[in-house]
Design a protein around this motif. Structure first.
Motif, PDB file in Angstrom:
ATOM      1  N   SER A 284      44.828-105.094  15.910  1.00  9.69           N
ATOM      2  CA  SER A 284      44.048-104.107  15.184  1.00  9.69           C
ATOM      3  C   SER A 284      42.631-104.652  15.155  1.00  9.69           C
ATOM      4  O   SER A 284      42.234-105.591  15.307  1.00  9.69           O
ATOM      5  CB  SER A 284      44.648-104.155  13.773  1.00  9.69           C
ATOM      6  OG  SER A 284      43.819-103.411  12.827  1.00  9.69           O
ATOM      7  N   LYS A 285      41.631-103.492  15.181  1.00  9.12           N
ATOM      8  CA  LYS A 285      40.397-103.449  15.048  1.00  9.12           C
ATOM      9  C   LYS A 285      39.830-103.883  13.601  1.00  9.12           C
ATOM     10  O   LYS A 285      40.507-103.734  12.794  1.00  9.12           O
ATOM     11  CB  LYS A 285      39.663-102.217  15.549  1.00  9.12           C
ATOM     12  CG  LYS A 285      40.053-101.627  17.301  1.00  9.12           C
ATOM     13  CD  LYS A 285      39.419-100.463  17.360  1.00  9.12           C
ATOM     14  CE  LYS A 285      39.615-100.219  18.835  1.00  9.12           C
ATOM     15  NZ  LYS A 285      38.810 -99.072  19.106  1.00  9.12           N
ATOM     16  N   LEU A 286      38.716-104.569  13.661  1.00  9.13           N
ATOM     17  CA  LEU A 286      37.826-104.997  12.472  1.00  9.13           C
ATOM     18  C   LEU A 286      37.052-103.799  12.196  1.00  9.13           C
ATOM     19  O   LEU A 286      36.370-103.165  13.116  1.00  9.13           O
ATOM     20  CB  LEU A 286      37.308-106.071  12.608  1.00  9.13           C
ATOM     21  CG  LEU A 286      37.847-107.627  12.892  1.00  9.13           C
ATOM     22  CD1 LEU A 286      36.795-108.558  13.251  1.00  9.13           C
ATOM     23  CD2 LEU A 286      38.634-107.581  11.688  1.00  9.13           C
ATOM     24  N   SER A 287      36.862-103.515  10.888  1.00 14.18           N
ATOM     25  CA  SER A 287      35.921-102.548  10.413  1.00 14.18           C
ATOM     26  C   SER A 287      34.455-103.209  10.109  1.00 14.18           C
ATOM     27  O   SER A 287      34.549-104.045   9.421  1.00 14.18           O
ATOM     28  CB  SER A 287      36.314-101.839   9.139  1.00 14.18           C
ATOM     29  OG  SER A 287      37.531-101.099   9.372  1.00 14.18           O
TER      30      SER A 287
ATOM     31  N   LYS B 128      30.854-103.010   8.260  1.00 15.79           N
ATOM     32  CA  LYS B 128      30.376-102.253   7.162  1.00 15.79           C
ATOM     33  C   LYS B 128      28.886-102.697   7.339  1.00 15.79           C
ATOM     34  O   LYS B 128      28.647-103.880   7.162  1.00 15.79           O
ATOM     35  CB  LYS B 128      31.064-102.617   6.056  1.00 15.79           C
ATOM     36  CG  LYS B 128      32.431-102.155   5.918  1.00 15.79           C
ATOM     37  CD  LYS B 128      33.325-102.319   4.390  1.00 15.79           C
ATOM     38  CE  LYS B 128      34.538-101.854   4.553  1.00 15.79           C
ATOM     39  NZ  LYS B 128      35.227-101.974   3.259  1.00 15.79           N
TER      40      LYS B 128
ATOM     41  N   LYS C 285      31.364 -97.967   5.995  1.00 10.55           N
ATOM     42  CA  LYS C 285      32.227 -98.388   7.408  1.00 10.55           C
ATOM     43  C   LYS C 285      31.403 -97.548   8.231  1.00 10.55           C
ATOM     44  O   LYS C 285      31.346 -96.315   8.089  1.00 10.55           O
ATOM     45  CB  LYS C 285      33.537 -97.887   7.246  1.00 10.55           C
ATOM     46  CG  LYS C 285      34.242 -98.292   8.511  1.00 10.55           C
ATOM     47  CD  LYS C 285      35.862 -97.762   8.322  1.00 10.55           C
ATOM     48  CE  LYS C 285      36.306 -97.392   9.505  1.00 10.55           C
ATOM     49  NZ  LYS C 285      37.641 -96.688   9.475  1.00 10.55           N
TER      50      LYS C 285
ATOM     51  N   THR D  41      31.681 -98.509  12.096  1.00 14.36           N
ATOM     52  CA  THR D  41      32.414 -98.455  13.229  1.00 14.36           C
ATOM     53  C   THR D  41      33.518 -99.493  13.195  1.00 14.36           C
ATOM     54  O   THR D  41      33.675-100.325  12.243  1.00 14.36           O
ATOM     55  CB  THR D  41      31.525 -98.753  14.614  1.00 14.36           C
ATOM     56  OG1 THR D  41      32.239 -98.425  15.789  1.00 14.36           O
ATOM     57  CG2 THR D  41      30.954-100.074  14.775  1.00 14.36           C
ATOM     58  N   LYS D  42      34.286 -99.669  14.343  1.00 12.06           N
ATOM     59  CA  LYS D  42      35.611-100.399  14.543  1.00 12.06           C
ATOM     60  C   LYS D  42      35.046-101.373  15.671  1.00 12.06           C
ATOM     61  O   LYS D  42      34.423-100.998  16.594  1.00 12.06           O
ATOM     62  CB  LYS D  42      36.804-100.121  14.482  1.00 12.06           C
ATOM     63  CG  LYS D  42      37.224 -99.520  13.150  1.00 12.06           C
ATOM     64  CD  LYS D  42      38.504 -99.093  13.379  1.00 12.06           C
ATOM     65  CE  LYS D  42      39.190 -98.664  11.862  1.00 12.06           C
ATOM     66  NZ  LYS D  42      40.501 -98.590  11.659  1.00 12.06           N
TER      67      LYS D  42
ATOM     68  N   VAL E 195      32.496-107.534   7.875  1.00 16.01           N
ATOM     69  CA  VAL E 195      33.648-106.931   8.444  1.00 16.01           C
ATOM     70  C   VAL E 195      34.841-107.059   7.562  1.00 16.01           C
ATOM     71  O   VAL E 195      35.057-108.194   6.801  1.00 16.01           O
ATOM     72  CB  VAL E 195      33.762-107.644  10.073  1.00 16.01           C
ATOM     73  CG1 VAL E 195      32.746-107.194  10.939  1.00 16.01           C
ATOM     74  CG2 VAL E 195      34.125-109.059   9.708  1.00 16.01           C
TER      75      VAL E 195
ATOM     76  N   GLN F 248      39.607-106.311   7.456  1.00 11.91           N
ATOM     77  CA  GLN F 248      40.768-105.737   8.346  1.00 11.91           C
ATOM     78  C   GLN F 248      41.659-106.003   7.230  1.00 11.91           C
ATOM     79  O   GLN F 248      42.242-107.124   6.821  1.00 11.91           O
ATOM     80  CB  GLN F 248      40.797-106.618   9.313  1.00 11.91           C
ATOM     81  CG  GLN F 248      42.100-106.356   9.911  1.00 11.91           C
ATOM     82  CD  GLN F 248      42.355-107.294  11.447  1.00 11.91           C
ATOM     83  OE1 GLN F 248      42.343-108.507  11.109  1.00 11.91           O
ATOM     84  NE2 GLN F 248      42.639-106.881  12.444  1.00 11.91           N
TER      85      GLN F 248
END
Length: 136
Positions: free
Chosen positions: A16-19, A21, A26, A28-29, A49, A51
Motif C-alpha cells: 500500500s502507498k503512504l499518504s 500530509k 493529504k 498525494t501518496k 506520512v 498508512q
C-alpha cells in the motif's frame, strides 16, 4: 518551491502507498522506493506520512529539502504479534481461550499501531544520497 520525498521502507507496507500530509492536509501518496516532489506555498511547512492509522513523526521542511521515509523498529515488532499470538494460543487446550488470546494480542497490535510512530521522516543531504559514477 518544492520538497523531494524518498521512500526507503524495505518490505514493510509494500502493498500500500503512504499518504503524504502537508500541514495536516493529504496532498498525494508515495509507493515503495518511489521519489515524489511536492510543491509547498509557505516558507516552511509541516510534513507527515500515514498508512492505515500508522503515522510518522512530523518535521518542518523548506524549499529544496530532501526527506527520506524509513520504517521504525517498533513497526517490525508489531508484525510479529500475529505469529506470537498463534504460538501462545496453540498451547491453550480450550478453544474459547485460544480465540480470546488471539483476539487480545491482535487488538494489542492495533493499539500499538495507533500509539507509536511506524515511520520516521528525516532530512537528508541530496548530494550525499546520490551515487557518483566514476568517469573513465
Amino acid at each position: 518551491m518544492s520538497v523531494t520525498i524518498k521512500r526507503k521502507t524495505d518490505l514493510s507496507g509494500i502493498a500500500s502507498k503512504l499518504s503524504i500530509k502537508v500541514n495536516g492536509e493529504k496532498v498525494t501518496k508515495i509507493a515503495n522506493e518511489e521519489v515524489v516532489n511536492i510543491d509547498i506555498d509557505a516558507e516552511s511547512t509541516l510534513l507527515r506520512v500515514t498508512q492505515f492509522g500508522t503515522r510518522s513523526n512530523q518535521i518542518e521542511v523548506k524549499d529544496g529539502d530532501v526527506v527520506e521515509i524509513n520504517t521504525t523498529k517498533i513497526y517490525y515488532i508489531i508484525f510479529l504479534f500475529p505469529f506470537i499470538s498463534l504460538f501462545v494460543s496453540n498451547f491453550l487446550k480450550d478453544q474459547p481461550y485460544t480465540l480470546n488470546t488471539f483476539l487480545m494480542l491482535f487488538l494489542g497490535m492495533l493499539l500499538i499501531l495507533f500509539l507509536f510512530e511506524g515511520y520516521h521522516l528525516k532530512k537528508i543531504d541530496n548530494k550525499s544520497s546520490e551515487k557518483t559514477i566514476p568517469q573513465s
